[in-house]
Design an enzyme around this catalytic site. Structure first.
Site, PDB file in Angstrom:
ATOM      1  N   LYS A 197       0.861  -1.176   0.000  1.00  0.00           N
ATOM      2  CA  LYS A 197       0.000   0.000   0.000  1.00  0.00           C
ATOM      3  C   LYS A 197       0.896   1.224   0.000  1.00  0.00           C
ATOM      4  O   LYS A 197       1.717   1.413   0.899  1.00  0.00           O
ATOM      5  CB  LYS A 197      -0.892   0.001   1.234  1.00  0.00           C
ATOM      6  CG  LYS A 197      -1.733   1.258   1.343  1.00  0.00           C
ATOM      7  CD  LYS A 197      -2.695   1.187   2.490  1.00  0.00           C
ATOM      8  CE  LYS A 197      -3.490   2.462   2.602  1.00  0.00           C
ATOM      9  NZ  LYS A 197      -4.418   2.408   3.731  1.00  0.00           N
ATOM     10  N   LYS A 250      -2.161  -1.583  -3.881  1.00  0.00           N
ATOM     11  CA  LYS A 250      -3.025  -0.413  -3.831  1.00  0.00           C
ATOM     12  C   LYS A 250      -2.193   0.851  -3.848  1.00  0.00           C
ATOM     13  O   LYS A 250      -1.219   0.905  -3.095  1.00  0.00           O
ATOM     14  CB  LYS A 250      -3.825  -0.511  -2.532  1.00  0.00           C
ATOM     15  CG  LYS A 250      -4.579   0.698  -2.145  1.00  0.00           C
ATOM     16  CD  LYS A 250      -5.204   0.471  -0.818  1.00  0.00           C
ATOM     17  CE  LYS A 250      -5.892   1.752  -0.445  1.00  0.00           C
ATOM     18  NZ  LYS A 250      -6.474   1.697   0.840  1.00  0.00           N
TER      19      LYS A 250
HETATM   20  C1  PBG Z   1      -6.757   3.350   5.568  1.00  0.00           C
HETATM   21  C2  PBG Z   1      -7.291   3.234   4.186  1.00  0.00           C
HETATM   22  C3  PBG Z   1      -7.238   4.216   3.182  1.00  0.00           C
HETATM   23  C4  PBG Z   1      -7.829   3.665   2.047  1.00  0.00           C
HETATM   24  C5  PBG Z   1      -8.242   2.386   2.392  1.00  0.00           C
HETATM   25  N1  PBG Z   1      -7.872   2.128   3.710  1.00  0.00           N
HETATM   26  C6  PBG Z   1      -6.812   5.622   3.240  1.00  0.00           C
HETATM   27  C7  PBG Z   1      -5.442   5.998   3.518  1.00  0.00           C
HETATM   28  O1  PBG Z   1      -4.530   5.195   3.608  1.00  0.00           O
HETATM   29  O2  PBG Z   1      -5.264   7.204   3.663  1.00  0.00           O
HETATM   30  C8  PBG Z   1      -7.983   4.372   0.734  1.00  0.00           C
HETATM   31  C9  PBG Z   1      -8.919   3.751  -0.232  1.00  0.00           C
HETATM   32  C10 PBG Z   1      -9.318   4.611  -1.360  1.00  0.00           C
HETATM   33  O3  PBG Z   1      -8.766   5.700  -1.623  1.00  0.00           O
HETATM   34  O4  PBG Z   1     -10.240   4.205  -2.043  1.00  0.00           O
HETATM   35  N2  PBG Z   1      -7.575   2.711   6.488  1.00  0.00           N
END
Ligand code: PBG
Length: 338
Positions: A197, A250
């Protein structure tokens, strides 16, 4: 004049030639729909940055799940937005918290006809918006946070979640959650790990949806830096060793190289998350007439499949399933030229 004897165009002549020759197809079974449920909402709250989506109430949530099911979309990823936030994010492990209640409602109404995945992080629950518990210096404390994730995961499993999806990028989070689930009698509850991520600009609309923008600083102290690729393999290997059942990449479209590398290297199923900013770009591009939103939607998800992802998490999950239901052979891109 001489032409090559090989003629790839022969298999492109008609729609059925192209259908026959397609290397990849999309299917409703591939899709996971992210959903937001907000504890203090008395009616659904439309999201200004993510058109067509809303924060659900417990009642509207089950209506939404029913609508998704009616087009063949049977898998959801739940995010809870609690009415009470504190520095530790303690609502995350409240057995009567919003996401736990949402899991029970969906399970009660749909049994095992819907697969329920729960986001396991603290940013929706903390007053400061970071994904973990802070030290006195204001840094995210890895080990204290991992203990909190394990508590939240057990509480979500107790409510009936099928898969837990830790998204905070703390070291050791998968191992700690696996151990806690096993200890508390949930050996069958799986883990979909956000392995790679990235600290991306593409989460903007999500932060409105989940009400979780960090109040200071950013997430680059725990999420991966966009300059790195090899490191993603290391993250995924660690998650696999710690007991992950699925690894995830992601965002998706700017990280197809990572999806492709994991699909080759990892023995676990690979999921790709087409995040809020990516879906919003596709939508806005369509609105502005830059391209057809429908064609962009299909092309984007095909790209994820071609790269090697077999699980597609997307705000377009419902729209894709609807599209596929209307055009069963729709692994091919619609033929209308925009
Ligand atoms: C954090 C989380 C995020 C997303 C999913 N889980 C946000 C971040 O890391 O700031 C983002 C998902 C998206 O943008 O669709 N719990």
């Amino acid at each position: 004049m001489s032409f090559p004897t090989e003629r790839p165009r022969r298999l492109r002549r008609t729609a059925l030639h192209r259908e026959l020759a397609a290397e990849h197809r999309l299917h409703p079974a591939d899709f996971v729909a992210p959903l937001f449920v907000r504890e203090d909402a008395t009616s659904p709250v439309p999201l200004t940055l993510l058109a067509g989506h809303q924060q659900e109430t417990l009642n509207s949530l089950t209506d939404r799940v029913e609508a998704l099911r009616s087009v063949g979309c049977t898998k959801v990823l739940l995010f809870g937005i609690p009415s009470r936030k504190d520095a530790e994010g303690s609502e995350a492990w409240n057995d009567n918290g919003i996401v736990q209640e949402a899991v029970r409602r969906i399970r009660q109404q749909f049994g095992h006809d819907v697969l329920i995945i729960t986001d396991c992080c603290l940013d929706e629950y903390t007053s400061h918006g970071h994904c973990g518990i802070l030290t006195a210096e204001g840094e995210v404390d890895n080990d204290a946070t991992v203990v909190a994730y394990a508590r939240a995961a057990v509480s979500q499993a107790r409510a009936g979640a099928d898969l837990i999806a830790p998204s905070g990028m703390m070291d050791g989070q998968v191992g700690a959650i696996r151990e806690a689930l096993d200890e508390h009698g949930f050996p069958g509850t799986g883990i979909m790990a956000y392995s790679a991520k990235y600290a991306s600009c593409l989460y903007g609309p999500f932060r409105e949806a989940a009400d979780c923008a960090p109040q200071f600083g950013d997430r680059s102290g725990y999420q991966m830096q966009p300059a790195n690729g090899i490191e993603a393999l290391r993250e995924a290997r660690l998650d696999a060793e710690e007991g992950a059942d699925i690894v995830m990449v992601k965002p998706a479209l700017w990280y197809l190289d990572i999806i492709s590398a994991l699909a080759r290297e990892s023995e676990l199923p690979v999921a790709a998350y087409l995040v809020s900013g990516e879906c919003a770009m596709i939508h806005d591009g369509g609105e502005r007439g830059l391209f057809s939103e429908e064609r962009a939607m299909v092309e984007a998800h095909l790209a994820l499949r071609r790269a090697g992802a077999t699980i597609l998490i997307s705000y377009y999950a419902g729209a894709m399933c609807e599209y596929l239901a209307a055009a069963p052979q729709a692994a091919r891109i619609p033929q209308t030229v925009h």
